[in-house]
Scaffold this active site. Structure first.
Site, mmCIF file in Angstrom:
data_model
loop_
_atom_site.group_PDB
_atom_site.id
_atom_site.type_symbol
_atom_site.label_atom_id
_atom_site.label_comp_id
_atom_site.label_asym_id
_atom_site.label_seq_id
_atom_site.Cartn_x
_atom_site.Cartn_y
_atom_site.Cartn_z
ATOM 1 N N ARG A 69 0.826 -1.212 0.000
ATOM 2 C CA ARG A 69 0.000 0.000 0.000
ATOM 3 C C ARG A 69 0.855 1.254 0.000
ATOM 4 O O ARG A 69 0.426 2.298 -0.501
ATOM 5 C CB ARG A 69 -0.999 -0.049 1.164
ATOM 6 C CG ARG A 69 -2.040 -1.148 0.979
ATOM 7 C CD ARG A 69 -3.006 -1.211 2.140
ATOM 8 N NE ARG A 69 -2.370 -1.561 3.387
ATOM 9 C CZ ARG A 69 -2.187 -2.813 3.834
ATOM 10 N NH1 ARG A 69 -2.629 -3.829 3.113
ATOM 11 N NH2 ARG A 69 -1.596 -3.048 4.978
ATOM 12 N N GLU A 106 4.367 -9.742 14.908
ATOM 13 C CA GLU A 106 3.644 -10.235 16.079
ATOM 14 C C GLU A 106 3.780 -11.762 16.187
ATOM 15 O O GLU A 106 3.995 -12.304 17.253
ATOM 16 C CB GLU A 106 2.174 -9.851 15.941
ATOM 17 C CG GLU A 106 1.689 -9.040 17.108
ATOM 18 C CD GLU A 106 0.300 -8.510 16.874
ATOM 19 O OE1 GLU A 106 -0.005 -8.102 15.742
ATOM 20 O OE2 GLU A 106 -0.475 -8.535 17.829
HETATM 21 P P1 AMP Z 1 4.350 -2.632 11.924
HETATM 22 O O1 AMP Z 1 5.644 -3.178 11.430
HETATM 23 O O2 AMP Z 1 3.778 -3.386 13.072
HETATM 24 O O3 AMP Z 1 4.438 -1.140 12.200
HETATM 25 O O4 AMP Z 1 3.292 -2.829 10.764
HETATM 26 C C1 AMP Z 1 3.256 -1.922 9.711
HETATM 27 C C2 AMP Z 1 2.959 -2.595 8.401
HETATM 28 O O5 AMP Z 1 1.956 -3.591 8.503
HETATM 29 C C3 AMP Z 1 2.446 -1.552 7.432
HETATM 30 O O6 AMP Z 1 3.011 -1.815 6.166
HETATM 31 C C4 AMP Z 1 0.942 -1.738 7.442
HETATM 32 O O7 AMP Z 1 0.424 -1.669 6.140
HETATM 33 C C5 AMP Z 1 0.695 -3.121 8.049
HETATM 34 N N1 AMP Z 1 -0.195 -3.112 9.212
HETATM 35 C C6 AMP Z 1 0.146 -3.426 10.490
HETATM 36 N N2 AMP Z 1 -0.900 -3.382 11.312
HETATM 37 C C7 AMP Z 1 -1.945 -2.999 10.553
HETATM 38 C C8 AMP Z 1 -3.334 -2.756 10.827
HETATM 39 N N3 AMP Z 1 -3.862 -2.902 12.065
HETATM 40 N N4 AMP Z 1 -4.119 -2.379 9.798
HETATM 41 C C9 AMP Z 1 -3.603 -2.246 8.559
HETATM 42 N N5 AMP Z 1 -2.330 -2.453 8.237
HETATM 43 C C10 AMP Z 1 -1.501 -2.838 9.218
#
Ligand code: AMP
Length: 182
Positions: A69, A106
């Site tokens: 995205r 996670e």
């Molecule tokens: P993080 O590494 O946990 O910050 O996750 C960020 C990446 O995962 C980004 O590229 C987001 O598009 C996707 N992502 C993580 N959590 C979500 C969520 N709750 N809703 C949508 N996209 C998420």
């Protein structure tokens, strides 16, 4: 309910009004923030892209987008600013020599890759993505860009899930989030 973000309340409200919460996607317990309604609305999409460009105006030479995205946002920002775009991709997608970073999710882990020659030395890079959650993806991306010789001068997301604490993890780098969800 009032909403907030780093480009003012009106922009935060615009993003908030175009997000759909999808429970238990892609896994039980995850509330997925679906920004497709924002992407699909021409006026709202343009306003959010303009907010990102104006925040970083004159301070970047190229935009890096995180698969997938982030590509949509990066291409629009790059076009609006008259600069190029560089993809940060999931493992195994880029055809030439890459730098790779593996980071914890996670559940399990993920790897992102960048072409080793993606930047000229010291090139100023604006990084964009849709959602900032735990910050693992962003931290890996910013590290990769610096290993490739780029200088990260900005990081923007449409939405930040503040309660996951990514801002502290990325400090002292500044996070620009159009909508901050507590
Ligand atoms: P993080 O590494 O946990 O910050 O996750 C960020 C990446 O995962 C980004 O590229 C987001 O598009 C996707 N992502 C993580 N959590 C979500 C969520 N709750 N809703 C949508 N996209 C998420």
């Amino acid at each position: 309910m009032t909403v907030r973000g780093d480009s003012g309340e009106a922009t935060a409200e615009l993003v908030a009004s175009r997000v759909l919460d999808v429970p238990d996607f892609p896994k039980p317990g995850i509330m997925f923030k679906d920004l497709m309604p924002l992407f699909a609305d021409g006026e709202a999409f343009r306003a959010t892209i303009d907010a990102i460009v104006s925040r970083h105006q004159g301070r970047f030479d190229v935009v890096a987008g995180i698969e997938a995205r982030g590509f949509v946002i990066a291409a629009a920002v790059a076009y609006a600013a008259g600069v190029g775009v560089v993809p940060v991709r999931k493992a195994g997608k880029l055809p030439r020599k890459v730098l790779a970073a593996t980071y914890a999710l996670e559940y399990g882990e993920a790897t992102l890759e960048l072409h080793a020659d993606a930047f000229t030395a010291g090139q100023r890079v604006l990084v964009v993505d849709d959602v900032l959650a735990t910050g693992g993806t962003a931290a890996a991306t910013l590290g990769l860009i610096e290993r490739a010789g780029g200088t990260v001068t900005g990081f923007s997301v449409l939405m930040e899930l503040e309660f996951l604490g990514a801002r502290a993890k990325l400090a002292p780098r500044e996070v620009h989030a159009l909508l901050v969800v507590a």
